[in-house]
Design a protein around this motif. Structure first.
Motif, short mmCIF file in Angstrom:
data_model
loop_
_atom_site.label_atom_id
_atom_site.label_comp_id
_atom_site.label_asym_id
_atom_site.label_seq_id
_atom_site.Cartn_x
_atom_site.Cartn_y
_atom_site.Cartn_z
N ASP A 133 10.09 -1.55 -3.21
CA ASP A 133 10.22 0.11 -2.69
C ASP A 133 9.03 0.66 -2.23
OD1 ASP A 133 13.36 -0.26 -2.87
OD2 ASP A 133 13.14 -1.30 -4.61
N VAL A 134 8.91 1.25 -1.36
CA VAL A 134 7.41 2.48 -1.62
C VAL A 134 8.07 3.87 -2.01
CG1 VAL A 134 5.68 2.44 0.17
CG2 VAL A 134 6.82 0.82 0.03
N PRO A 135 7.68 3.76 -3.43
CA PRO A 135 8.34 5.91 -3.09
C PRO A 135 7.26 6.58 -2.41
CG PRO A 135 6.80 4.93 -5.54
CD PRO A 135 6.79 3.90 -4.07
N ALA A 136 8.05 7.57 -1.53
CA ALA A 136 7.77 8.43 -0.97
C ALA A 136 6.28 8.93 -0.50
CB ALA A 136 8.66 9.29 -0.35
N ASP A 137 5.80 9.12 -1.43
CA ASP A 137 4.18 9.85 -1.60
C ASP A 137 3.46 8.45 -1.72
OD1 ASP A 137 4.64 8.11 -4.12
OD2 ASP A 137 3.87 9.65 -5.39
N ALA A 138 3.49 7.29 -1.65
CA ALA A 138 2.73 6.23 -1.43
C ALA A 138 2.48 5.51 -0.16
CB ALA A 138 3.04 4.82 -2.32
N TYR A 139 3.86 6.27 1.06
CA TYR A 139 4.25 5.82 2.41
C TYR A 139 2.88 6.68 3.00
CZ TYR A 139 6.40 6.01 6.65
OH TYR A 139 6.70 6.01 7.81
N ALA A 140 2.17 6.63 2.87
CA ALA A 140 1.13 7.28 3.84
C ALA A 140 0.13 5.96 3.74
CB ALA A 140 0.25 8.70 3.41
N GLU A 141 -0.13 6.24 2.73
CA GLU A 141 -1.08 4.37 2.30
C GLU A 141 -0.79 3.27 2.56
OE1 GLU A 141 -2.15 4.49 -1.99
OE2 GLU A 141 -4.19 3.26 -1.49
N LEU A 142 0.61 3.13 2.64
CA LEU A 142 1.56 2.07 3.10
C LEU A 142 0.94 1.74 5.12
CD1 LEU A 142 2.79 -1.12 2.55
CD2 LEU A 142 5.17 0.33 3.31
N LEU A 143 1.76 2.77 5.61
CA LEU A 143 1.39 2.59 6.68
C LEU A 143 0.20 2.88 7.18
CD1 LEU A 143 3.02 3.61 9.08
CD2 LEU A 143 2.62 6.29 8.83
N THR A 144 -0.72 2.94 6.35
CA THR A 144 -2.35 3.20 6.79
C THR A 144 -1.96 1.32 6.62
OG1 THR A 144 -2.47 5.23 5.98
CG2 THR A 144 -4.81 3.75 6.41
N PHE A 145 -2.32 0.87 5.66
CA PHE A 145 -2.34 -0.91 5.36
C PHE A 145 -1.80 -1.34 6.90
CE2 PHE A 145 -0.70 -4.20 4.04
CZ PHE A 145 -1.53 -5.07 3.93
N LEU A 146 -0.77 -0.87 6.86
CA LEU A 146 -0.08 -1.87 8.12
C LEU A 146 -1.15 -1.31 9.50
CD1 LEU A 146 3.42 -1.23 7.45
CD2 LEU A 146 2.59 -3.23 7.04
N ARG A 147 -1.41 -0.68 9.38
CA ARG A 147 -2.53 0.19 10.15
C ARG A 147 -3.53 -1.09 11.01
NH1 ARG A 147 -0.48 6.41 10.92
NH2 ARG A 147 0.66 5.80 12.10
N GLU A 148 -4.25 -0.85 9.23
CA GLU A 148 -5.32 -1.54 9.45
C GLU A 148 -5.08 -3.00 9.54
OE1 GLU A 148 -6.71 -0.57 6.32
OE2 GLU A 148 -8.31 1.32 6.31
N VAL A 149 -3.96 -3.04 9.13
CA VAL A 149 -3.59 -5.16 9.47
C VAL A 149 -3.37 -5.24 10.91
CG1 VAL A 149 -2.33 -7.26 9.56
CG2 VAL A 149 -2.84 -5.74 7.35
N GLU A 150 -2.97 -4.23 11.79
CA GLU A 150 -2.35 -4.18 13.14
C GLU A 150 -4.13 -4.93 13.28
OE1 GLU A 150 0.02 -1.70 13.81
OE2 GLU A 150 2.43 -3.51 13.32
N ALA A 151 -4.35 -3.07 13.34
CA ALA A 151 -5.84 -3.62 13.90
C ALA A 151 -6.83 -4.88 13.94
CB ALA A 151 -6.80 -2.02 13.87
N ALA A 152 -6.34 -5.43 12.68
CA ALA A 152 -7.62 -6.63 12.74
C ALA A 152 -7.16 -7.99 12.84
CB ALA A 152 -6.88 -7.08 10.58
N ARG A 153 -5.65 -8.00 13.73
CA ARG A 153 -5.16 -8.89 14.55
C ARG A 153 -5.21 -9.12 15.27
NH1 ARG A 153 0.60 -10.41 13.88
NH2 ARG A 153 -0.55 -12.60 12.63
N ALA A 154 -5.16 -7.77 16.07
CA ALA A 154 -5.40 -7.34 17.59
C ALA A 154 -7.05 -8.00 17.86
CB ALA A 154 -5.75 -5.61 17.48
N GLU A 155 -8.00 -8.79 16.89
CA GLU A 155 -9.09 -9.52 16.99
C GLU A 155 -8.81 -10.69 17.52
OE1 GLU A 155 -12.42 -9.92 14.28
OE2 GLU A 155 -11.51 -9.19 13.01
#
Lengths: 656, 681
Positions: free
Chosen positions: B634-656
């Motif tokens: 459960d990701v609280p609404a106020d932590a949502y943006a950070e999670l989204l950022t994390f996932l985008r960073e992971v996706e960028a890393a996995r594009a390597e």
């Protein structure tokens, strides 16, 4: 779930911009009503496991959830003169459950309508331990096929029951009889193909002076299967049999397992009453229904013509078309014969709602009032019917208007389709079989494919930082489809834009705009944030074209398929990627040009330089709607090139 | 009856008297005035609700003191059609059957001055029944296609409904997809019945009392569906005392839980006949409580096909379910409850509502059908023994395993009290004679080990894409339930078609079989499976493979789409995915391949989430190991943006990518299945 042949109920196609290319009614809500029936008398003819099928085992039929031991149907007409007086359709199924998931076959659904009622149901399971369980008397539920939010109100429904106590190793058996009155319409017989079927047979019982017109299709192709017929006591009985059918597996392009399975289409002709001995008879029968309607009254005609005179259009015919198209909204009331018989033109004009045949009837009356030779047309919007198919009333699910063009041809008008222009019909009707119902005869024809300008252009402009602009242009029939998205919700439009990407992951879609540029041209623009357009590694930079160049329409055809492949509307798709140039950096690798074409399909790619950057263009063409299976090699080659070009890349050396 | 009529009259009159009516309905009577009233509000909408008024009166205390004797609904709605697409709204749909309608009036005001007036005689009734038995016909819709409707037409609808039950929230206003210029809801309810009303963007007037009744008024102005996609403009439902009721229908007794309106037919007269189950239920002969529990669960799950009953809202008795050989998860829970009770144990039901309806304790209570949530069974081995949660909705779960989406969920645990065996009630029993249920809120446990999935694969490049030469993808605990179910249902069939595609990316061909390797691990075994989408990038002499091709994330994509919803609701976001995974990939190199570049080692940590990657080059292969852990479901609404950022960073890393250089003229791959696509359809 086993589905008995769904008895046709005149399903209608309802059009909206979002449905143009899909052209089928959305699945209805399943609305369930419990019907408490009286105790069923033991008059069934269930035969029981005379042989408990000990040889039918999971080892012998690996992967099969059930094996159909006997699948029997019989259709008997009640009147020796008139096929429309009524018929009884009886089926009996006996199957063995081989795996836990096979228990799902215990649920049986029977299609009903206002003209088709349930006469009798019996069902029984025979346990491996000898236990016999009968269907309880109150075990039948009715599911209404109605969605009040979709404006089709019909009496179509299903009777559903569960063969009781189905378990692995059990033999299940059930009988269903239905009675249909009021039309010469008959059901198809499906030799069920999704499970091994040891014996499936269908018998037709009718007067001995009737004719039967039939075709057995396997994999969508007409076979040479013939019935064995006997005559006795002024009646004839014809039986079709298929034995030891293996199960068909998997889906194939354009054909479900059900569509590939062996199927009997038939119709009967009586010398004494209207019946369906040939395709034209369907039109004659429809003309008979329309003939009973009162004609459009003079006051109504005058009122409509006065209103239509103020509408845009170069001719009175065009203005009347616009009046019907814009003033009569789609509401279908399909109860009893209402699935086939239109409402009177006065009624339709007074309330300004109706279904396709209502609008068609009204428009034909208005056009004939102008001295125009206009006729109703029966057409199939949802299914492709091969020329060799036996005639069937249920083959048609839509009605439009044909106007004689004076040169022996037709101009087709579809007032139901609210976004269509005068003289144009939607892509879903192109190439479809059509019956033009004239006062003197019925013409069996095909709607032309179109003006040949059906084309998509999809442009991607990719900046050096990876920002992406999409500009897609639709021409011809596709323009109307694209323009329809202008009124869709933002979420729907976003989904639509994503469909242009072959890989939609982590893509943000912004600023979607749709505009109709002309009657045969529409544009869509959007801004996208696509990560990893460029990959950098090992001193190289790769531009991955596959993210934009779709490989989604690669055609896959299973090895055992025997039927022609339906390629769809002939079309051209031009995909263009503009990769922004970087000063002083020339690509070290460009995709090689490709140019391949056959009679039916073509792929071309080229790479050019422009002031905006490197331009990669790929053109795909489908030139024929159907590809015979003997020419499947063309399809494989086309697929290879589509795939190959989608995995190409442009490469630069990275300068740090 | 006289008292009832008097009460209705009193409340109806009083309710009207208390309601100020500043809105002038005559706006709807002149289409040009209506157009001016709409002005620049929602110009692109197909239609606009000019005005919606609803007066709901719950009259009298009925059964259990929580069921109203009668509900009266007065509805007025004026809708202006603004485009051809909006013509669909000229088909007036009233979510009640004609016999429930005390009155119905539809007036269409057309731009050319025409006016059409319609009533009940013009209506079509469409069955939308959700039958509860022989006499309770459920719900029907009444439809009036308005004649002559065109752009600019205003359709004015008025109807009065009188029913002897609660009205469901979604029945009050099915037009939640249209912008609302102005709306008002008035509720008159008995004081003793607690009523919760939530109306997105609503203004609430102070409530007033009238005798035993309370009058509440809510208003709404210029509401757009896009602003609050999660809510209907009117979302009202009664909050009831938890209570137990039984109804006698067609010779059978059915139980209903009120409050959350879990209409689970927990008991019926037939349950006494459960002795018939004895012969086939090993649970009853097991010697230990644990044995009884596990045997009962295995038997119920294994012996019954997973299929809904045909009687939509009714949960059949345990015996009927057993006899039929199939049942819904609710019915299987009911049967399991019966079997466990017969085995001398004391089970409880555990009800988990649909997740999308939000947390149980926060949200509005609303009517639920048995199929808008899940029913589990909890049972304790002994007084201090282990408590087992038995998930009947989870095909393939073992006893004690919960489907992933049932873990760490708010739930309602309850058991009928007051008597053993069936509750025998007649058709006219009073509420006070019925026992209450014992209930409490609980939170279901999660997998204590939080073991990730692990995947090991050997990959090879072929002309068509990546070939998975050999892979074993292990699923632990409930994660593997679907596979385990497949192995149990189709023991002789390989995984194929749609079932297979759930486990691999996109289109794939090849052999996929399922192995249940031990009690808690299920292995999907892939041999010569071709991931036939692009899979790699071809830029001779280079071949480029982004890791994301092998196992793609689409998490941020989904979160992106979810963003508005989550933000609007202000709710925690709950992951539908496993908590993490670990992947070991072996890229087999062809002869002559030169490794130009490999993905770098990465460690991304943000909030409670982490991503790690290790890459090694060995003779003839490149080994990549990845792991991802999400610290919370459960990701609280106020932590949502950070999670989204994390996932985008992971996706960028996995594009390597992994970049290989192949000798000119060398085939993309040696070995593997022949590229038959080139010659065979």
């Amino acid at each position: 779930m086993i589905r008995r042949p769904p008895l046709h109920v005149g399903a209608e196609v309802r059009y909206s911009a979002a449905m143009v290319s899909r052209s089928v009614v959305a699945p209805p809500f399943l609305l369930v009503a419990l019907v408490l029936m009286g105790a069923a008398p033991r008059t069934d003819t269930l035969v029981g496991p005379a042989q408990p099928a000990p040889t039918v085992t999971a080892q012998k039929y690996p992967g099969a959830a059930v094996v159909l031991l006997e699948d029997v149907g019989e259709l008997r007409f009640e009147d020796d003169r008139d096929p429309a007086a009524g018929h009884t359709f009886s089926t009996r199924m006996r199957l063995k459950v081989l795996s836990p998931s096979g228990r799902g076959s215990a649920r049986v659904s029977v299609g009903l309508s206002g003209r088709t009622s349930l006469v009798r149901v019996a069902a029984r399971s025979y346990g491996a331990d000898g236990k016999v369980t009968d269907l309880l008397p109150d075990s039948i539920a009715y599911q209404a096929h109605l969605d009040p939010m979709v404006a089709v109100y019909s009496d179509a429904r299903s009777a559903v029951f569960d063969v009781p106590s189905a378990d692995v190793g059990d033999i299940l058996e059930y009988e269903v009889s239905t009675r249909t009155v009021g039309t010469p319409e008959v059901p198809r017989w499906f030799f069920q193909g999704d499970s091994p079927n040891l014996e499936s047979r269908f018998t037709l019982d009718m007067a001995d002076d009737w004719s039967v017109h039939h075709g057995v299709f396997l994999d969508g192709v007409l076979t040479t299967d013939a019935p064995s017929c006997t005559k006795a006591d002024d009646r004839q009985r014809c039986t079709w049999v298929a034995r030891d059918q293996p199960a068909l597996r998997g889906e194939d392009r354009g054909l479900s397992v059900g569509g590939r399975a062996r199927r009997l289409d038939f119709s009967v002709g009586s010398p004494h009453a209207p019946s369906v001995a040939k395709w034209e008879d369907v039109g004659v029968w429809y003309r008979g229904l329309v003939a009973t309607l009162p004609e459009l009254s003079l006051p109504a005609r005058v009122a409509i013509e006065a209103q239509a005179a103020r509408l845009p259009g170069e001719t009175p015919e065009e203005r009347l078309f616009h009046w019907v198209r814009d003033q009569v909204r789609y509401v279908a009331v399909h109860r009893n014969i209402g699935a086939f018989k239109p409402h009177a033109p006065d009624e339709v004009s007074a309330r300004s709602w109706g279904d396709c045949k209502d609008m068609t009837t009204l428009l034909v009356a208005l056009l004939r009032g102008q001295g125009v030779a206009a006729h109703p047309v029966l057409i199939s919007a949802g299914t492709y019917f091969a020329p060799e198919s036996p005639p069937a009333i249920g083959a048609f699910d839509h009605a439009i208007v044909a106007v004689e063009d004076g040169a022996g041809g037709w101009r087709f008008l579809d007032p139901t389709d609210k976004e269509t222009a005068y003289g144009v019909v939607g892509m879903h009707l192109r190439g479809r079989r059509a019956l033009v119902v004239r006062p003197s005869d019925v013409v069996d024809t095909v709607v032309p494919w179109g003006a040949g300008d059906d084309r998509w252009e999809v442009d991607w402009t990719v900046s050096a930082t990876g920002a992406v602009q999409l500009h897609t242009r639709a021409y011809g029939g596709y323009a109307r489809e694209l323009a329809g998205w202008a009124g869709a919700s933002r979420a729907a439009r976003e989904r639509y834009v994503r469909a242009f990407l072959s890989e939609g992951r982590a893509v943000a879609v912004r600023d979607i705009r749709v505009e109709q540029v002309g009657p045969r041209e529409a544009h869509l623009r959007a801004r996208l944030e696509v990560p990893a357009v460029y990959l950098e590694a090992g001193g190289l930079r790769f531009a991955t074209l596959g993210a934009f160049w779709s490989s989604a329409d690669e055609f896959r055809v299973s090895a055992d398929r025997q039927t022609p492949v339906w390629l769809g509307v002939p079309r051209q798709v031009v995909e263009r990627i503009v990769l922004a140039s970087s000063p002083g950096r020339e690509p070290t690798h460009r995709p090689p040009p490709v140019s391949w074409q056959s009679a039916a399909l073509a792929v071309r790619t080229e790479v050019t330089d422009s002031p905006q950057g490197l331009v990669l263009t790929r053109t795909r063409e489908v030139r024929e709607p159907r590809l015979p299976v003997a020419r499947a090699e063309e399809l494989a080659t086309y697929t290879r090139w589509v795939h190959q070009t989608a995995v190409e890349s442009v490469v630069w050396a990275v300068q740090r | 009856m006289r008292g009832l009529i008097l009460g209705v009259t009193l409340v109806t009159g009083a309710g009207c008297a208390l309601m100020p009516a500043p809105y002038d309905r005559s706006i709807a009577h002149d289409p040009s005035v209506a157009q001016r009233a709409v002005g620049d509000f929602a110009p692109d909408a197909p239609a606009v609700v000019l005005r919606a008024e609803q007066r709901v009166r719950y009259v009298g205390l009925g059964n259990q003191h929580v069921i109203p004797r009668m509900t009266l609904v007065d509805t007025y709605r004026a809708v202006r059609i603004q485009s051809a697409r909006g013509l669909d709204y000229a088909n007036v749909v009233v979510p009640f059957g004609r016999r429930d309608l005390a009155s119905l009036s539809v007036v269409a005001y057309h731009p050319d001055g025409r006016r059409d007036t319609l009533g009940l005689r013009d209506a079509l009734e469409v069955e939308r029944y959700r039958p509860m038995g022989k006499d309770t016909r459920g719900y029907a819709s009444t439809i009036v296609p308005v004649p002559g409707a065109t752009i600019g037409t205003v359709v004015e609808l008025s109807y009065t409904v009188q029913v002897s039950s609660w009205i469901m929230a979604d029945e009050l206003d099915p037009r939640e997809d249209l912008p609302v210029l102005s709306a008002e809801l008035t509720v008159v309810r008995p004081e003793r019945v607690e009523l919760a009303v939530r109306w997105s963007g609503v203004r609430v007037a102070p409530s007033t009392t009238l005798g035993d009744y309370r009058v509440e008024r809510y208003t709404l102005e210029r509401w757009l569906p896009e602003e609050a996609p999660a809510f209907s403009p009117i979302d009202v439902a009664p909050r009831l005392t938890m209570a137990w009721r039984a109804t006698h229908v067609a010779g059978k007794s059915y139980g209903f839980l009120l409050g959350w309106e879990v209409s689970a037919g927990v008991y019926s007269d037939e349950l006494d006949k459960a002795i018939a189950l004895d012969a086939r239920v090993p649970a009853l002969v097991a010697t230990t409580p644990r044995g009884r529990i596990t045997e009962a669960y295995a038997r119920v799950q294994g012996a019954l096909a997973d299929r809904m009953p045909l009687t939509a809202n009714t949960v059949r008795s345990a015996q009927a379910v057993w006899d039929s050989g199939f049942g819904s998860d609710f019915e299987r829970a009911q049967l399991l409850y019966a079997v466990l009770e017969r085995a001398g144990l004391a089970p409880r039901f555990v009800y988990i509502p649909d997740e999308e309806r939000g947390p149980l304790v926060d949200r509005l209570p609303t009517f639920l059908t048995p199929y808008e949530g899940s029913m589990l069974v909890a049972v304790r081995e002994g007084k201090d023994g282990r408590e087992w949660l038995l998930d009947t909705s989870c095909a393939g779960c073992r006893a004690g395993e919960l489907a992933f989406h049932h873990q760490r969920r708010q739930a309602l645990a309850f058991r009928p009290t007051g008597k053993q065996g069936p509750i025998k009630v007649g058709a006219h029993e009073t509420a006070d004679q019925l026992p209450l249920v014992e209930s409490r809120f609980v939170v279901t446990p999660g997998d204590p080990h939080r073991r990730p999935q692990a995947r090991e694969a050997t990959l090879e490049l072929t002309p068509r894409g990546l070939l998975v030469k050999e892979a074993r993808w292990h699923y632990y605990g409930a994660y593997g339930a679907a596979l385990r179910q497949h192995a149990a249902s189709e023991p002789t069939a390989p995984l194929e078609g749609a079932a297979a595609r759930r486990f691999v990316d996109g289109y794939a061909e090849g052999s996929m079989t399922v192995e249940v390797t031990d009690g808690s691990t299920v292995t999907l075994h892939l041999r010569d499976v071709l991931l036939a989408r692009s899979g790699f990038i071809h830029a001779p002499p280079h071949v480029v493979v982004p890791l994301s091709v092998v196992m793609p994330f689409e998490l941020s994509n989904e979160l992106e789409a979810d963003e508005a919803r989550v933000g609007t609701k202000g709710r925690a976001l709950r992951f539908p995915w496993p908590l993490g995974f670990r992947v070991a990939l072996r890229f087999q190199l062809a002869a002559g391949d030169r490794v130009v570049s490999t993905p770098s080692a990465r460690a991304i940590t943000r909030g409670g989430a982490s991503y790690h990657r290790v890459v090694r080059t060995v003779a003839g292969a490149v080994l990549v190991e990845e792991s991802l852990e999400l610290g919370a479901e459960d990701v609280p609404a106020d932590a949502y943006a950070e999670l989204l950022t994390f996932l985008r960073e992971v996706e960028a890393a996995r594009a390597e990518p992994l970049v290989l250089e192949r000798p000119p003229g060398a085939p993309l791959a040696a070995g593997g299945p022949s590229p038959s696509w080139a010659t065979t359809p």
